[in-house]
Motif scaffolding. Sequence first.
Motif, PDB file in Angstrom:
ATOM      1  N   VAL A 140       0.808  -1.212   0.000  1.00 51.81           N
ATOM      2  CA  VAL A 140       0.000   0.000   0.000  1.00 51.81           C
ATOM      3  C   VAL A 140       0.839   1.259   0.000  1.00 51.81           C
ATOM      4  O   VAL A 140       0.561   2.205  -0.718  1.00 51.81           O
ATOM      5  CB  VAL A 140      -0.931  -0.027   1.216  1.00 51.81           C
ATOM      6  N   TYR A 167      -5.126 -11.487   0.387  1.00 52.07           N
ATOM      7  CA  TYR A 167      -4.909 -11.218  -1.022  1.00 52.07           C
ATOM      8  C   TYR A 167      -4.378 -12.461  -1.726  1.00 52.07           C
ATOM      9  O   TYR A 167      -3.525 -13.188  -1.215  1.00 52.07           O
ATOM     10  CB  TYR A 167      -3.893 -10.085  -1.212  1.00 52.07           C
ATOM     11  N   GLN A 183      -2.967  -7.485   6.798  1.00 50.65           N
ATOM     12  CA  GLN A 183      -4.221  -7.163   6.120  1.00 50.65           C
ATOM     13  C   GLN A 183      -5.354  -6.991   7.125  1.00 50.65           C
ATOM     14  O   GLN A 183      -6.171  -6.073   7.022  1.00 50.65           O
ATOM     15  CB  GLN A 183      -4.583  -8.249   5.112  1.00 50.65           C
ATOM     16  N   THR A 221      -5.051  -3.563   8.723  1.00 49.89           N
ATOM     17  CA  THR A 221      -5.521  -2.463   7.878  1.00 49.89           C
ATOM     18  C   THR A 221      -7.041  -2.456   7.793  1.00 49.89           C
ATOM     19  O   THR A 221      -7.680  -1.402   7.899  1.00 49.89           O
ATOM     20  CB  THR A 221      -4.920  -2.571   6.467  1.00 49.89           C
ATOM     21  N   CYS A 222      -7.610  -3.638   7.612  1.00 54.96           N
ATOM     22  CA  CYS A 222      -9.069  -3.718   7.543  1.00 54.96           C
ATOM     23  C   CYS A 222      -9.694  -3.339   8.887  1.00 54.96           C
ATOM     24  O   CYS A 222     -10.790  -2.759   8.928  1.00 54.96           O
ATOM     25  CB  CYS A 222      -9.508  -5.123   7.127  1.00 54.96           C
ATOM     26  N   GLU A 225     -12.924   5.509   6.910  1.00 53.16           N
ATOM     27  CA  GLU A 225     -12.089   5.810   5.750  1.00 53.16           C
ATOM     28  C   GLU A 225     -11.230   7.056   5.966  1.00 53.16           C
ATOM     29  O   GLU A 225     -10.095   7.125   5.479  1.00 53.16           O
ATOM     30  CB  GLU A 225     -12.976   5.997   4.515  1.00 53.16           C
ATOM     31  N   LYS A 271      -2.487   6.652   5.165  1.00 50.54           N
ATOM     32  CA  LYS A 271      -1.841   6.439   3.880  1.00 50.54           C
ATOM     33  C   LYS A 271      -1.245   7.726   3.324  1.00 50.54           C
ATOM     34  O   LYS A 271      -0.217   7.708   2.646  1.00 50.54           O
ATOM     35  CB  LYS A 271      -2.834   5.838   2.877  1.00 50.54           C
ATOM     36  N   HIS A 298      -8.465  -0.839  -0.602  1.00 51.38           N
ATOM     37  CA  HIS A 298      -8.755  -1.514   0.666  1.00 51.38           C
ATOM     38  C   HIS A 298     -10.252  -1.664   0.897  1.00 51.38           C
ATOM     39  O   HIS A 298     -10.685  -2.633   1.533  1.00 51.38           O
ATOM     40  CB  HIS A 298      -8.099  -0.767   1.825  1.00 51.38           C
ATOM     41  N   CYS A 332     -10.872  -4.852  -1.025  1.00 48.67           N
ATOM     42  CA  CYS A 332     -10.213  -6.032  -0.446  1.00 48.67           C
ATOM     43  C   CYS A 332     -10.788  -6.386   0.925  1.00 48.67           C
ATOM     44  O   CYS A 332     -10.982  -7.567   1.231  1.00 48.67           O
ATOM     45  CB  CYS A 332      -8.711  -5.782  -0.332  1.00 48.67           C
ATOM     46  N   CYS A 333     -11.044  -5.390   1.750  1.00 42.83           N
ATOM     47  CA  CYS A 333     -11.558  -5.663   3.096  1.00 42.83           C
ATOM     48  C   CYS A 333     -13.009  -6.113   3.065  1.00 42.83           C
ATOM     49  O   CYS A 333     -13.487  -6.757   3.999  1.00 42.83           O
ATOM     50  CB  CYS A 333     -11.414  -4.426   3.986  1.00 42.83           C
ATOM     51  N   CYS A 347     -10.527  -6.370  -5.837  1.00 44.32           N
ATOM     52  CA  CYS A 347      -9.235  -6.206  -5.169  1.00 44.32           C
ATOM     53  C   CYS A 347      -8.097  -6.404  -6.163  1.00 44.32           C
ATOM     54  O   CYS A 347      -7.160  -5.604  -6.229  1.00 44.32           O
ATOM     55  CB  CYS A 347      -9.136  -7.207  -4.014  1.00 44.32           C
ATOM     56  N   ARG A 403      -5.496  -3.421  -7.546  1.00 39.42           N
ATOM     57  CA  ARG A 403      -4.056  -3.588  -7.364  1.00 39.42           C
ATOM     58  C   ARG A 403      -3.334  -3.554  -8.705  1.00 39.42           C
ATOM     59  O   ARG A 403      -2.249  -2.988  -8.824  1.00 39.42           O
ATOM     60  CB  ARG A 403      -3.772  -4.917  -6.653  1.00 39.42           C
TER      61      ARG A 403
END
Length: 616
Positions: free
Chosen positions: A17, A176, A227, A230-231, A239, A246, A273, A276-277, A284, A288
């Motif tokens: 990230v 991932y 991961q 982060t989630c 957010e 970030k 994210h 992905c989350c 996702c 990426r």
Amino acid sequence: MDRRAIIYVIILVSFTVTKALPRTSRDTEGKTTIGQRFSQLQENNFKAIALIMFAQYVPGGTFGSAAGMAEGVTALARGCAAAPSSTPDCLKPLDRIFLDTICQEGNLPQAAACCAKKDPERNDCFLSLKNSSGGLSSPLERPDAEAACRNYSQQQQQPLTGYFIYEVATRHPFLYAPAILSVAPRYEEMLRNCCASAEGPSHHPEECFRRQAPKVVKPVREDALRQEHTCGILKKYGERTLKALKLAQISQKFPRAAFGTVEELVVAVADLHGACCHGDTLGCVRRREEILHSVCANQRVLSSKIQQCCEKPLLQRSQCIVGADSDDKPADLSPRLREFIEDEGVCERFAQEKDRHLARFLYEYSRRHPEFSAQMLLRIGKGYEELLQECCQPGAPGGCLSRGEEELSTHIYETESVMRTSCDIYKEKGDYYFQNELLVSFTKKMPQLTSAELIKFTKEMTAIGSKCCRLGQDKLLPCAEEHLDLVLGEVCRRHASDPINPGVCRCCSGSYASRRPCIGKLELDDTYVPLALTPGLFAFHGDLCTNEGEKLQHRKQEMLITLLKYKPRISPEQLSSVTAAFAALRERCCGAASPQACFLTEGPEFIKRSEKMLSA
């Protein structure tokens, strides 16, 4: 599974990230056909990602059904790549093809309710199913050496590796795909090393598997932890907090990049994210890929450190970029941010565009200070916001904003002092005794945790000392606080599932950036009811005489935790006295003809003497 195929997929879709680059236009997203995707990835890559998707999307399924669906989708993709118009299915969106395949599989009753819905509700239903499963609770176990080597000798390596990838995917439904696929080369290497013939270097496959399995499994667990962390930030703090984090990290990595470019990166990464989350595997992967494909196209405005990486062959390019140093700061970058303190229009800008003004401050401060942790930069940003809220009020005293620099210097000094002091203690005491210091502190802060949890968390913190305290001052703080943030994230997720105490609740529910200093300032938990002294509370057995250092240390740490839960208010002097008395007891009994008999006799007497020490 072909190693080069796996590496290619890792490079294509994996990119950390903090190294994200601008997205390409989202107008083209989702329009890539299955045939085009097959051609881009090649067959082994495509089939591997399909297997992971089916494993993650259908909780409680079997390897046979997932592998069968992966084979079916791959066959369709192969045909569509050769003849794009051969069937209407070739033009369907990828996500619809995957979900249709699941719904056409007859042995998946858990998918029936979702398959009865129409898109996009069907996709949302499958994501909800995935979210509710949470993955298997059982840890990823060491593969069976005998069965693995038997299949390996029969040249069944590809299905064996596929099954192992499937096992990882089912246990980590949100991890991932690149992280899961990275297991395969390490697993194949273990098979080659451990399944050698009798004339080869390994005569004992089971023992070889026991030694080498951690190298296979540990990186997956670490990736899953990062991961999940982060989630967890996205879920708990929203957010806005994730974007701020970030923003700080990307500004440090690419200090030459313009604010507008960094803003785009932050939006792209947050969007990544979000997909992905939420468990949207295809989304996702797509996001990426967009970020990675823009790396070299935008290197001129981002970093001078990645040019050589972008000249490398594709198979080497991504890893090179990931490991590249942060770019040098621009030579004309002023050390102080006068415009954010002394400019007469500061309060007006803050009132008109609050978030953007604060984002610009965080960007400018972060790109100037690669030696600070991202969490510390967020605390600085929060302090600046609070300063503006106070000093931009009508009637605020003159020079109100100018005191911000003094407060900032104080915070920086305190944070650096905490880290330096911790490292001094670590260097003086070493791993075991440093961990014991942490056990004393955290057992008092969180006595509700089990012994196993306390030992686990403090062992992870001790490893941070080993990793970070050897670094120079310019790298110490980012290393220490950002790794510690992972551990404290685990603690807070543990609290979310099973509340620990009010103090931990306050720290985990408050500001994300202040979580570390908040937990650091916690002291004795006054709500805790100490353990009662029962006959079995302190059990002394012959296992205290073991020569296995790690087992003995673990046993002694368990007893230390029990003592602290029994006497939470024990003073350092009392603890030293009891520890010395215990060492003497252990030396006597372990030197006796029957250590167990000695402990049975002298153990109760030791407890009585200790009670007197603790009541003095």
